[in-house]
Design a protein around this motif. Structure first.
Motif, PDB file in Angstrom:
ATOM      1  N   TRP A  17       1.998  -2.943  15.463  1.00  0.00           N
ATOM      2  CA  TRP A  17       0.504  -3.119  15.620  1.00  0.00           C
ATOM      3  C   TRP A  17      -0.282  -3.628  14.196  1.00  0.00           C
ATOM      4  O   TRP A  17      -0.233  -2.595  13.438  1.00  0.00           O
ATOM      5  CB  TRP A  17      -0.160  -2.363  16.523  1.00  0.00           C
ATOM      6  CG  TRP A  17       0.280  -2.413  17.740  1.00  0.00           C
ATOM      7  CD1 TRP A  17      -0.076  -2.879  19.083  1.00  0.00           C
ATOM      8  CD2 TRP A  17       1.346  -1.851  18.409  1.00  0.00           C
ATOM      9  NE1 TRP A  17       0.308  -2.858  19.921  1.00  0.00           N
ATOM     10  CE2 TRP A  17       1.420  -1.896  19.773  1.00  0.00           C
ATOM     11  CE3 TRP A  17       2.527  -1.095  17.761  1.00  0.00           C
ATOM     12  CZ2 TRP A  17       2.360  -1.539  20.817  1.00  0.00           C
ATOM     13  CZ3 TRP A  17       3.348  -0.378  18.754  1.00  0.00           C
ATOM     14  CH2 TRP A  17       3.472  -0.827  20.044  1.00  0.00           C
ATOM     15  N   GLY A  18      -0.466  -4.818  13.885  1.00  0.00           N
ATOM     16  CA  GLY A  18      -0.866  -4.973  12.681  1.00  0.00           C
ATOM     17  C   GLY A  18       0.245  -5.451  11.577  1.00  0.00           C
ATOM     18  O   GLY A  18       1.332  -5.677  11.950  1.00  0.00           O
ATOM     19  N   SER A  19      -0.202  -5.686  10.233  1.00  0.00           N
ATOM     20  CA  SER A  19       0.743  -6.020   9.082  1.00  0.00           C
ATOM     21  C   SER A  19       1.067  -5.020   8.231  1.00  0.00           C
ATOM     22  O   SER A  19      -0.082  -4.267   7.654  1.00  0.00           O
ATOM     23  CB  SER A  19       0.349  -7.385   8.601  1.00  0.00           C
ATOM     24  OG  SER A  19       0.861  -7.724   7.374  1.00  0.00           O
ATOM     25  N   ALA A  20       2.368  -4.796   7.891  1.00  0.00           N
ATOM     26  CA  ALA A  20       2.469  -3.866   6.791  1.00  0.00           C
ATOM     27  C   ALA A  20       1.952  -4.192   5.329  1.00  0.00           C
ATOM     28  O   ALA A  20       1.683  -3.232   4.510  1.00  0.00           O
ATOM     29  CB  ALA A  20       3.984  -3.597   6.507  1.00  0.00           C
ATOM     30  N   ASP A  21       1.470  -5.381   5.195  1.00  0.00           N
ATOM     31  CA  ASP A  21       0.830  -6.073   3.927  1.00  0.00           C
ATOM     32  C   ASP A  21      -0.563  -5.570   3.713  1.00  0.00           C
ATOM     33  O   ASP A  21      -1.242  -5.819   2.778  1.00  0.00           O
ATOM     34  CB  ASP A  21       1.060  -7.684   3.912  1.00  0.00           C
ATOM     35  CG  ASP A  21       2.541  -7.771   3.726  1.00  0.00           C
ATOM     36  OD1 ASP A  21       3.580  -6.924   3.213  1.00  0.00           O
ATOM     37  OD2 ASP A  21       2.880  -8.944   4.093  1.00  0.00           O
ATOM     38  N   THR A  22      -1.062  -5.158   4.970  1.00  0.00           N
ATOM     39  CA  THR A  22      -2.546  -4.843   4.816  1.00  0.00           C
ATOM     40  C   THR A  22      -2.534  -3.644   3.952  1.00  0.00           C
ATOM     41  O   THR A  22      -2.077  -2.659   3.873  1.00  0.00           O
ATOM     42  CB  THR A  22      -3.400  -4.581   6.223  1.00  0.00           C
ATOM     43  OG1 THR A  22      -2.852  -3.682   6.718  1.00  0.00           O
ATOM     44  CG2 THR A  22      -2.904  -5.854   7.129  1.00  0.00           C
ATOM     45  N   THR A  97      12.743   8.383   8.632  1.00  0.00           N
ATOM     46  CA  THR A  97      12.933   7.145   7.935  1.00  0.00           C
ATOM     47  C   THR A  97      11.741   6.152   8.311  1.00  0.00           C
ATOM     48  O   THR A  97      11.323   5.405   7.389  1.00  0.00           O
ATOM     49  CB  THR A  97      14.257   6.497   8.593  1.00  0.00           C
ATOM     50  OG1 THR A  97      15.346   7.333   8.117  1.00  0.00           O
ATOM     51  CG2 THR A  97      14.434   5.012   7.921  1.00  0.00           C
ATOM     52  N   ALA A  98      11.402   6.241   9.486  1.00  0.00           N
ATOM     53  CA  ALA A  98      10.101   5.304   9.998  1.00  0.00           C
ATOM     54  C   ALA A  98       8.926   5.671   8.931  1.00  0.00           C
ATOM     55  O   ALA A  98       8.243   5.032   8.771  1.00  0.00           O
ATOM     56  CB  ALA A  98       9.952   5.349  11.419  1.00  0.00           C
ATOM     57  N   LEU A  99       8.827   7.087   9.106  1.00  0.00           N
ATOM     58  CA  LEU A  99       7.606   7.683   8.167  1.00  0.00           C
ATOM     59  C   LEU A  99       7.875   7.355   6.678  1.00  0.00           C
ATOM     60  O   LEU A  99       6.718   7.017   6.220  1.00  0.00           O
ATOM     61  CB  LEU A  99       7.573   9.173   8.319  1.00  0.00           C
ATOM     62  CG  LEU A  99       6.398   9.947   7.752  1.00  0.00           C
ATOM     63  CD1 LEU A  99       5.015   9.199   7.954  1.00  0.00           C
ATOM     64  CD2 LEU A  99       6.386  11.289   8.023  1.00  0.00           C
ATOM     65  N   GLU A 100       8.963   7.391   6.238  1.00  0.00           N
ATOM     66  CA  GLU A 100       9.289   7.023   4.815  1.00  0.00           C
ATOM     67  C   GLU A 100       8.767   5.740   4.501  1.00  0.00           C
ATOM     68  O   GLU A 100       8.231   5.255   3.491  1.00  0.00           O
ATOM     69  CB  GLU A 100      10.560   7.474   4.425  1.00  0.00           C
ATOM     70  CG  GLU A 100      11.102   8.993   4.370  1.00  0.00           C
ATOM     71  CD  GLU A 100      10.032   9.835   3.377  1.00  0.00           C
ATOM     72  OE1 GLU A 100      10.045   9.190   2.366  1.00  0.00           O
ATOM     73  OE2 GLU A 100       9.753  10.992   3.571  1.00  0.00           O
ATOM     74  N   TYR A 101       8.965   4.914   5.666  1.00  0.00           N
ATOM     75  CA  TYR A 101       8.837   3.306   5.457  1.00  0.00           C
ATOM     76  C   TYR A 101       7.164   3.102   5.201  1.00  0.00           C
ATOM     77  O   TYR A 101       6.723   2.461   4.519  1.00  0.00           O
ATOM     78  CB  TYR A 101       9.385   2.571   6.692  1.00  0.00           C
ATOM     79  CG  TYR A 101       8.605   1.242   6.792  1.00  0.00           C
ATOM     80  CD1 TYR A 101       9.033   0.179   6.251  1.00  0.00           C
ATOM     81  CD2 TYR A 101       7.674   1.196   7.768  1.00  0.00           C
ATOM     82  CE1 TYR A 101       8.297  -1.146   6.477  1.00  0.00           C
ATOM     83  CE2 TYR A 101       7.142  -0.030   8.175  1.00  0.00           C
ATOM     84  CZ  TYR A 101       7.324  -0.946   7.473  1.00  0.00           C
ATOM     85  OH  TYR A 101       6.760  -2.253   7.745  1.00  0.00           O
ATOM     86  N   LEU A 102       6.531   4.000   6.026  1.00  0.00           N
ATOM     87  CA  LEU A 102       4.994   3.931   5.938  1.00  0.00           C
ATOM     88  C   LEU A 102       4.665   4.526   4.620  1.00  0.00           C
ATOM     89  O   LEU A 102       3.583   3.922   4.171  1.00  0.00           O
ATOM     90  CB  LEU A 102       4.420   4.668   7.229  1.00  0.00           C
ATOM     91  CG  LEU A 102       4.472   3.998   8.526  1.00  0.00           C
ATOM     92  CD1 LEU A 102       3.987   4.962   9.579  1.00  0.00           C
ATOM     93  CD2 LEU A 102       3.987   2.673   8.571  1.00  0.00           C
ATOM     94  N   LYS A 103       5.256   5.602   4.329  1.00  0.00           N
ATOM     95  CA  LYS A 103       4.755   6.333   3.151  1.00  0.00           C
ATOM     96  C   LYS A 103       4.827   5.452   1.748  1.00  0.00           C
ATOM     97  O   LYS A 103       4.148   5.448   0.918  1.00  0.00           O
ATOM     98  CB  LYS A 103       5.514   7.567   2.952  1.00  0.00           C
ATOM     99  CG  LYS A 103       5.180   8.820   4.019  1.00  0.00           C
ATOM    100  CD  LYS A 103       5.884  10.310   3.866  1.00  0.00           C
ATOM    101  CE  LYS A 103       5.705  10.907   2.621  1.00  0.00           C
ATOM    102  NZ  LYS A 103       6.522  11.955   2.569  1.00  0.00           N
ATOM    103  N   ALA A 104       5.995   4.636   1.834  1.00  0.00           N
ATOM    104  CA  ALA A 104       6.170   3.617   0.720  1.00  0.00           C
ATOM    105  C   ALA A 104       5.257   2.727   0.662  1.00  0.00           C
ATOM    106  O   ALA A 104       5.156   2.141  -0.609  1.00  0.00           O
ATOM    107  CB  ALA A 104       7.702   3.027   0.705  1.00  0.00           C
ATOM    108  N   ARG A 105       4.279   2.503   1.555  1.00  0.00           N
ATOM    109  CA  ARG A 105       3.252   1.534   1.653  1.00  0.00           C
ATOM    110  C   ARG A 105       2.185   1.981   0.652  1.00  0.00           C
ATOM    111  O   ARG A 105       1.373   1.550   0.166  1.00  0.00           O
ATOM    112  CB  ARG A 105       2.551   1.239   2.776  1.00  0.00           C
ATOM    113  CG  ARG A 105       3.634   0.322   3.612  1.00  0.00           C
ATOM    114  CD  ARG A 105       3.131   0.263   5.267  1.00  0.00           C
ATOM    115  NE  ARG A 105       1.885  -0.535   5.270  1.00  0.00           N
ATOM    116  CZ  ARG A 105       0.638  -0.130   5.620  1.00  0.00           C
ATOM    117  NH1 ARG A 105       0.413   1.049   5.755  1.00  0.00           N
ATOM    118  NH2 ARG A 105      -0.272  -0.974   5.401  1.00  0.00           N
TER     119      ARG A 105
END
Length: 226
Positions: A17-22, A97-105
């Motif tokens: 939901w939403g964009s990772a680029d925001t 792994t999913a959380l680390e993807y978010l943390k990398a943002r």
């Protein structure tokens, strides 16, 4: 929208939901035993409306035969059978792994889980340190309390006082007493009281808990909409 995250042993399907680029903080939303159901998708949409980028991974993706019919009287035993086949440690690794993807943002992260996901989120928070954790009546908490000292995230826990599945009185002292841990209990509410299915739902507790969740997130994981 759906996408995939590389785990090193396959591609983890996630709903977005939403964009990772925001610039929005990222929230990892962890399902109940019923999977990424319409209810979980609605909660994800609610979180996105507050200004978060939300992902909800399909935790059962490594299993076969995981279809669930929410209208079936066999829903609960069927779901219990599926979760009984799940490799917990692997589910934690996939969720991390999913959380680390978010943390990398680099924009802040939260973990929110319901029932099965509430316990899973607690385990994930002990391993990978999100900024915040919101756990609704985490079903695995009785076996995870030894991890409490490792959960450094500011945390919010919701429990129903008539939960027939969890011994809430035994769980609460093990979650910690410092100012990082906020706990709310709801009279008349049973297990899974936020789930809209009639066999679980407690409307008053659900509404109050969600208002408290919104307030908690606004204080500890603010968005540009806050």
């Amino acid at each position: 929208m759906t996408s995939e995250i590389e785990t090193g042993s396959g591609l983890l399907p996630v709903h977005e939901w939403g964009s990772a680029d925001t610039e929005a903080p990222g929230v990892l939303l962890l399902q109940e035993i019923f999977g990424v159901s319409d209810y979980i998708k609605q909660r994800a949409a609610d979180l996105h409306a507050l200004g978060y980028y939300v992902i909800a991974p399909e935790i059962y993706w490594r299993l076969d035969d995981t279809e669930l019919d929410e209208s079936s009287p066999e829903l609960l035993p069927r779901a219990m059978g599926i979760v009984g086949r799940l490799d917990w440690d692997q589910a934690v690794k996939d969720s991390v792994t999913a959380l680390e993807y978010l943390k990398a943002r680099g924009r802040g992260t939260g973990v929110i889980g319901f029932c099965f996901g509430g316990g899973l989120g607690f385990n994930v928070a002990a391993v990978s340190s999100p900024d915040v954790l919101v756990s609704y009546y985490g079903s695995a908490l009785p076996g995870l309390l030894e991890l409490a000292p490792k959960v450094r995230a500011t945390s919010l826990h919701h429990f129903g006082n008539t939960d027939a599945y969890l011994d809430v009185d035994a769980i609460v002292p093990g979650l910690g007493r410092d100012d990082r841990v906020e706990i709310h209990r709801y009279d008349g509410a049973g297990h899974a009281f936020d789930n809209p299915l009639p066999m679980f739902h407690h409307a008053e507790a659900s509404a109050l808990a969600w208002r408290r969740t919104e307030d908690f997130l606004a204080r500890h994981l603010p968005t540009s909409q806050g």
